[in-house]
Enzyme design. Structure first.
Site, PDB file in Angstrom:
ATOM      1  N   GLN A   1      -8.783  -6.327  12.137  1.00 39.51           N
ATOM      2  CA  GLN A   1      -8.306  -5.316  11.183  1.00 39.51           C
ATOM      3  C   GLN A   1      -8.969  -3.959  11.379  1.00 39.51           C
ATOM      4  O   GLN A   1      -9.165  -3.213  10.429  1.00 39.51           O
ATOM      5  CB  GLN A   1      -8.476  -5.806   9.741  1.00 39.51           C
TER       6      GLN A   1
ATOM      7  N   GLU B   1       0.811  -1.222   0.000  1.00 39.52           N
ATOM      8  CA  GLU B   1       0.000   0.000   0.000  1.00 39.52           C
ATOM      9  C   GLU B   1       0.845   1.272   0.000  1.00 39.52           C
ATOM     10  O   GLU B   1       0.417   2.310  -0.495  1.00 39.52           O
ATOM     11  CB  GLU B   1      -0.950   0.010   1.196  1.00 39.52           C
TER      12      GLU B   1
END
Ligand SMILES: Cc1ncc(C[n+]2csc(CCOP(=O)(O)OP(=O)(O)O)c2C)c(N)n1
Ligand SMILES: [Mg+2]
Lengths: 574, 163
Positions: free
Chosen positions: A114, A51
């Site tokens: 998460q 990312e």
């Protein structure tokens, strides 16, 4: 009216906003959105391998095109991996919109799988952020996000999207707003005419002026106007690291970059000036050296769109808040009408003095013996092989400064570099972001063997999308800039800055990723092999160049001094 | 110099944290902070007291203004203004002390709002230094608990902070 799910609205809104490319990486919280991407062909998604690279690629794309870069990541680790790239864009005022998945609204705050507080974590490094509460709000939020990211002083905006909001089973009426108005956000447009008049008068009566132009000129698309102003006045121009290309480097009026590794002539001219016109700059500590000793005899005229940049470190005598374009246009008009003329005689004398400094030729490169390559010569070879026409991204370290010093940028938006945050790992993803924007252009990343290893996995992305980026690695077998400081300030104690024995074979490595590797070790073969590398137009080529590891970057500001205090070589100082 | 900055803030989630975050991020200090919704429910009014030289205060107001959620801002200390703070204080009140504390409270125009056989709870409003003086007058040894709201303020005259 059309009925769309939250995920569909998000992608559709991007399209309606004019977004063509999106850089991202999927994960649980973003999967509804990814399904919406699958079912359309208007917005292209580029799958990166980390990312951080998505944010840097979007950033490179934004710097080269002037359009906002767009990123999509999942919650938790996806979001945190994006943080370095968001901070990089923030420090350099780059327009970017980052969409992050989030856990279901009902789970927020429960330490769900998460889950991370993305709005909280990113708060100090964004221009603004949104947490979507209702799917119906998506079009307006996207509109606002782009408006905020791209206007005024640009910057990154985060949109955090809980998964339930993107549920494909829940559909809503979609309409993309044409305009957006926010009572709490206004963009300063024109500068104060009275202030501009005052500045022009001071400028015209200057005897030793310098025009100091930065990234704001590039961001504001004002290079043309800046060049007109400089030519009309005949005054010397220097650019910050972020501003390279704002004024054509080959021009005789250009003194080179200023600051910590700026040229002797640029720094001397700044120090001895009587008027400094700062445009789209922020008097960064890497420019000013000790603020108390900065330009002791100069009146400071400061133009910037961000009022908070003005008089932050150096007090401005004439502050002008406004877009650089409008202020420069007004200045040009006022100068044309003015009865005061440029003090030709003083300016001629000033140029004589500057030519004296320039004669020192502070960037002269002396070839080493034994066919050893100096890092500066690599940048010169790249310049030759690309005829000065490439988009050049870089990482952070000595190679970055050599690229800034020796690649003479003729145009704005060609120099793609993390100036503010100084992010190693930025260069390569940024270079393929640029390549995607301009498929036929040369996009080269000048990097070091340290920095390139921070995002090397993106070799796979470039294979997948056929991106023929050129990577030129100035391999000095060390964290060269760290080593240089250790040489100069720590008695040559190389604490954790060398790793010669454990470097990968970069040629084999890129071959394993399906690309071409070229190794250059001798000066006598440098130019020819570099030409060969750039001749492979459709391939990603990694050029691993062994360079003299003992080389330092000069000039270098002497800490605590004024701008005229510089080391000029290992043995010479001002 | 001590400054009182009043601002109108979008009454949205996270808006307050942006303001508070700005202060810690840029190493500015907050002496006190009050916040509550205004008559227009979409806006909150925030009052911050902070200390700094002119340069620092200029940076603080500029950066506050840059926050997207900040709609309007005024530095009250730039003009004449009224500032008030509310204090609730519990003091030991037994024997002869009871009359003495009652008298001091009257002098400061406070009110005793709760009474037990050994404790008075006193309410007092005024500028911060008046509240300080009251605590001094009562004496540290008698004070059991203090709750202060922090400063809020408004400018004098016709000037208003509104949209
Ligand atoms: C992510 C990150 N970590 C650490 C640094 C500190 N740093 C600045 S330059 C440098 C060395 C870079 O080495 P290399 O990429 O080989 O470039 P060189 O200086 O050798 O040309 C380091 C570690 C940084 N800028 N970014
Ligand atoms: Mg290196």
């Amino acid at each position: 009216m059309e009925l769309l799910s939250g995920g569909e609205m998000l992608i559709r809104a991007l399209h309606d906003e004019g977004v063509e490319l999106l850089f991202g990486y999927p994960g649980g919280a973003a999967l509804h959105i990814y399904d919406a991407i699958f079912n359309q062909d208007k917005v292209e998604h580029i799958l990166v391998r980390h990312e951080q690279a998505a944010t840097h690629a979007a950033d490179g794309y934004a710097r080269a095109t002037g359009k906002p870069g767009v990123v999509l990541v999942t919650s938790g680790p996806g979001a945190t991996n994006a943080i370095t790239g968001i901070a990089t864009a923030f420090m350099d005022s780059i327009p970017m919109v980052v969409i992050s998945g989030q856990v279901d609204s009902s789970l927020i705050g429960s330490d769900a799988f998460q889950e991370t507080d993305m709005v909280g974590i990113s708060r100090p490094i964004v221009k603004h952020s949104f947490m979507v509460q209702n799917a119906e709000d998506i079009p307006v939020i996207v509109k606002k996000a782009f408006y905020i990211a791209t206007t005024g002083r640009p910057g990154p905006v985060v949109i955090d999207v809980p998964k339930d909001v993107t549920d494909p089973a829940r559909k809503f009426e979609y309409r993309y707003p044409e305009t957006v108005k926010m009572r709490s956000y206004s963009v300063p447009a024109k500068g104060h005419t009275g202030q501009i008049k005052k500045a022009v008068e001071i400028l015209l009566s200057a005897k030793r002026p310098v025009i100091y132009a930065g990234g704001g000129v590039i961001q504001g698309n004002a290079s043309e106007l800046l060049t007109q102003l400089a030519r009309m006045l005949g005054y010397p121009v220097t650019n910050t690291l972020m501003g390279l290309g704002a004024f054509p480097a080959p021009d005789t009026q250009f003194l080179g970059m200023l600051g910590m590794h700026g040229t002797y002539e640029a720094n001397m001219a700044m120090h001895f000036s009587d008027v400094v016109l700062g445009i789209g700059v922020r008097f960064d500590d890497r420019v000013t050296n000790a603020v108390s000793k900065f330009c002791p005899g100069a009146k400071i005229l400061h133009v910037d769109i961000d009022p908070a940049s003005i008089s932050k470190t150096v007090a401005a005598d004439v502050p002008i808040v406004g877009s650089v374009t409008s202020v420069l246009e007004e200045m040009l008009e006022l100068i044309k009408q003015s009865e005061t003329q440029v003090d030709k005689k003083s300016i001629d004398m000033w140029w004589q003095q500057i030519e004296g400094w320039r004669a020192k030729d502070c960037l002269k490169v002396v070839s080493a013996d034994n066919d050893v390559i100096k890092p500066q010569q690599v940048v010169q070879a790249v310049y030759k092989a690309t005829k000065g026409e490439a988009y050049v991204s870089s990482d952070v370290g000595q190679h970055q400064m050599f690229a800034a010093q020796y690649y003479h940028f003729n145009k704005p938006r060609r120099w793609i570099n993390s100036g503010g945050l100084g992010t190693m790992g930025f260069g390569f993803p940024a270079a393929f972001g640029v390549q995607l924007a301009f498929p036929d252009a040369i996009s080269v990343c000048i990097t070091g063997e340290g920095s390139i290893q921070m995002c090397i996995q993106e070799l796979a992305t470039c294979l997948q999308y056929g991106l023929p980026v050129k990577i030129v690695c100035l391999n000095n077998q060390s964290l060269g800039m760290v080593r240089q400081w250790q040489d100069m300030q720590y008695g040559g104690r190389y604490s954790h800055s060398t790793y010669a024995e454990s470097l990968p074979d970069f040629v084999k490595l890129v071959e394993a990723y399906g690309h071409v590797g070229i190794r250059i070790t001798k000066l006598s073969e440098l130019d020819q092999k570099m030409e060969e590398a750039f001749a492979l137009k459709n391939r990603l080529v990694f050029v691993d160049v062994s360079v003299d590891p003992s080389e330092h970057v000069y000039p270098m500001a002497i800490k605590g001094g004024s701008m005229k205090d510089m080391y000029l070589s290992k043995t010479e100082r001002t | 110099m001590r400054h009182i900055i009043s601002l109108l803030l979008e009454n949205e989630p996270g808006a307050l944290s942006r303001v508070v975050g700005l202060f810690s991020q840029r190493n500015y200090n907050i002496e006190s902070l009050t916040v509550a919704p205004t008559e227009d429910r979409t806006l909150s009014r925030l009052t911050i007291t902070t200390i700094g030289d002119d340069r620092k205060i200029e940076q603080i107001t500029k950066h506050l203004n840059k926050l997207i959620d900040v709609v309007k801002l005024v530095d009250l200390t730039e003009g004449s203004h009224i500032e008030r703070e509310l204090m609730l204080v519990k003091v030991k009140a037994t024997g002869a002390q009871r009359a003495e504390i009652k008298r001091t409270t009257d002098i400061f125009r406070g009110q005793i709002v709760d009474v037990t056989s050994t404790v008075y709870s006193i309410q007092l409003t005024g500028a911060s230094d008046k509240l300080d003086s009251f605590l001094d007058a009562i004496g540290n040894s008698s004070v059991l608990e203090v709750a202060r709201t922090g400063v809020t303020g408004i400018s004098r005259g016709d000037k208003v902070l509104s949209l």
